[in-house]
Design a protein around this motif. Sequence first.
Motif, PDB file in Angstrom:
ATOM      1  N   SER A  58       0.857  -1.231  -0.020  1.00 21.22           N
ATOM      2  CA  SER A  58      -0.117  -0.027  -0.010  1.00 21.22           C
ATOM      3  C   SER A  58       0.854   1.230   0.080  1.00 21.22           C
ATOM      4  CB  SER A  58      -0.907  -0.006   1.156  1.00 21.22           C
ATOM      5  OG  SER A  58      -0.293  -0.063   2.359  1.00 21.22           O
ATOM      6  N   ILE A  59       1.955   1.280   0.564  1.00 26.07           N
ATOM      7  CA  ILE A  59       2.935   2.496   0.642  1.00 26.07           C
ATOM      8  C   ILE A  59       3.813   2.414  -0.680  1.00 26.07           C
ATOM      9  CG2 ILE A  59       4.788   3.473   1.826  1.00 26.07           C
ATOM     10  CD1 ILE A  59       2.076   3.643   3.516  1.00 26.07           C
ATOM     11  N   LEU A  60       4.256   1.545  -1.062  1.00 25.32           N
ATOM     12  CA  LEU A  60       5.160   1.370  -2.159  1.00 25.32           C
ATOM     13  C   LEU A  60       4.581   1.632  -3.277  1.00 25.32           C
ATOM     14  CD1 LEU A  60       7.406  -1.972  -1.378  1.00 25.32           C
ATOM     15  CD2 LEU A  60       8.044   0.523  -1.057  1.00 25.32           C
ATOM     16  N   LYS A  61       3.379   0.906  -3.508  1.00 29.06           N
ATOM     17  CA  LYS A  61       2.480   1.414  -4.841  1.00 29.06           C
ATOM     18  C   LYS A  61       1.967   2.807  -5.127  1.00 29.06           C
ATOM     19  CE  LYS A  61      -2.350   0.090  -3.721  1.00 29.06           C
ATOM     20  NZ  LYS A  61      -3.515  -0.783  -4.282  1.00 29.06           N
ATOM     21  N   ASN A  62       1.948   3.483  -4.090  1.00 31.66           N
ATOM     22  CA  ASN A  62       1.364   5.063  -3.999  1.00 31.66           C
ATOM     23  C   ASN A  62       2.604   5.851  -3.834  1.00 31.66           C
ATOM     24  OD1 ASN A  62      -1.624   4.753  -4.124  1.00 31.66           O
ATOM     25  ND2 ASN A  62      -1.194   3.292  -2.410  1.00 31.66           N
ATOM     26  N   ALA A  63       3.838   5.390  -3.894  1.00 37.66           N
ATOM     27  CA  ALA A  63       5.021   6.224  -3.664  1.00 37.66           C
ATOM     28  C   ALA A  63       5.003   7.600  -4.454  1.00 37.66           C
ATOM     29  CB  ALA A  63       6.335   5.555  -3.885  1.00 37.66           C
ATOM     30  N   SER A  64       4.696   7.587  -5.750  1.00 39.34           N
ATOM     31  CA  SER A  64       4.554   8.687  -6.367  1.00 39.34           C
ATOM     32  C   SER A  64       3.397   9.700  -5.987  1.00 39.34           C
ATOM     33  CB  SER A  64       4.231   8.607  -8.016  1.00 39.34           C
ATOM     34  OG  SER A  64       3.027   7.818  -8.099  1.00 39.34           O
ATOM     35  N   LEU A  65       2.304   9.291  -5.326  1.00 35.41           N
ATOM     36  CA  LEU A  65       1.430  10.089  -4.862  1.00 35.41           C
ATOM     37  C   LEU A  65       1.754  10.593  -3.536  1.00 35.41           C
ATOM     38  CD1 LEU A  65      -1.539  10.964  -5.547  1.00 35.41           C
ATOM     39  CD2 LEU A  65      -2.222   9.142  -4.334  1.00 35.41           C
TER      40      LEU A  65
END
Length: 261
Positions: free
Chosen positions: A89-96
């Motif tokens: 959940s954190i890694l996949k939303n890194a850009s956000l």
Amino acid sequence: MRLKKTVDYFSKYKDFFILMVERDIKLKYRRSFLGYVWSILSPLLSMVVLTVVFSSMFERNIENFPVYLVIGNIMFSYIRESSTLAMNSILKNASLLKKVRVPKYIFTLSTVTSTFITFIFSVGALLIVMIATNTRFTFYFPLIVVPVLELYVFSVGLGLLVAQATVFFRDIKNIWNVVTLAWMYLTPIFYPIEAVPKFLQTWIPRLNPMYSYITQTRMIVVQGALPPMSMVLQGAIMAVVMLIIGASLFKHNSKSFILYI
């Protein structure tokens, strides 16, 4: 005072949280022909397969084996899916995360919550099996909300725990597959607790929170009885302890996320 401050802080981002939950649900069923129907169909198909495989071994020792099985299946599937998705959940939303100033825990919380919503849909599979097997609905049935909420709180804490750990140790993704597999076999999903060795009959109820949540639900649905208060309290304590551990570690380590994502 601290709780009120946390609630007020979260309320500022509730719209963003709802948006993230909706996004996760839509992504899960994107390009799926049956869509939300899979939330009901998947546990039903699993129940049929497992009933065919294990009924000859355990059906005589278990009251209403199909309902017994579907309860264990949908509840464990939720904890496995929510924790697995929470890890990323954190890694996949890194850009956000680098562009939007929002509490980092919202990404993990929204993932666990979106999975919880699909879990609620899967309860429809339980209702179908209850009707098909002529299981009696009692006045206690609405009380399944108690173990379900305990399961959700526990899953939030577990999700926060594995999410923050995965940021620093990516190998956890592979290790977690083995952990959840062992966890599944140490949880009486398709077998009675009496089928395991005596020492496991002692330690599984004490140390495995899924035993508490699944057993409470089975007692309410299959037996039409109230679970012992000691079991309810044990499940609640395990859920709160996991939430405290997960939230504390997440808060402590979240300041360093930006260096690793």
